[in-house]
Motif scaffolding. Sequence first.
Motif, PDB file in Angstrom:
ATOM      1  N   SER A  16       0.828  -1.207   0.000  1.00  0.00           N
ATOM      2  CA  SER A  16       0.000   0.000   0.000  1.00  0.00           C
ATOM      3  C   SER A  16       0.859   1.252   0.000  1.00  0.00           C
ATOM      4  N   LYS A  18       0.078   5.798   0.208  1.00  0.00           N
ATOM      5  CA  LYS A  18      -0.886   6.887   0.268  1.00  0.00           C
ATOM      6  C   LYS A  18      -0.261   8.132  -0.333  1.00  0.00           C
ATOM      7  N   TYR A  79      -6.127  13.118  -1.096  1.00  0.00           N
ATOM      8  CA  TYR A  79      -5.324  11.906  -0.885  1.00  0.00           C
ATOM      9  C   TYR A  79      -5.760  10.803  -1.842  1.00  0.00           C
ATOM     10  N   GLN A  81      -5.402   6.784  -1.403  1.00  0.00           N
ATOM     11  CA  GLN A  81      -4.959   5.597  -0.679  1.00  0.00           C
ATOM     12  C   GLN A  81      -4.988   4.425  -1.655  1.00  0.00           C
ATOM     13  N   THR A  83      -4.188   0.425  -2.202  1.00  0.00           N
ATOM     14  CA  THR A  83      -3.949  -0.856  -1.555  1.00  0.00           C
ATOM     15  C   THR A  83      -3.893  -1.951  -2.604  1.00  0.00           C
TER      16      THR A  83
END
Length: 125
Positions: A16, A18, A79, A81, A83
Amino acid sequence: VQLQASGGGLVQAGGSLKLSCVVSGIGFDTYAVGWFRQAPGNRREAVSCIGPSDGATTYADSVKGRFTVSSDNAKNTVYLQMTNLKPEDTALYSCRAGWRSSNWWKCDAYDYDYSGQGTLVTVSS
């Protein structure tokens, strides 16, 4: 108008990251912000766009369920994110901002006039 993306790096597949995009010079109430990426030899593609005023979001099919876009309006920051990253996610990621027209949700880079330098994401297999 200035946009500054950060947070990229090298990560193994399945990992992951960010990303952050700090925006200055525009108001989040009337602009949309999008994340776009371009891998070497490939065309630029839209990843995700958000209308920070109400939190509406759109995603490319290739990232749905894996990436989440959000905003902190008090910080004028958007942002991304990411994953379950895959090697095919490797690209230079950049954020762009544009007037929140009726077509903002199409997440077309041509509607997002302002851009900053990107941040490189590399996913190893």
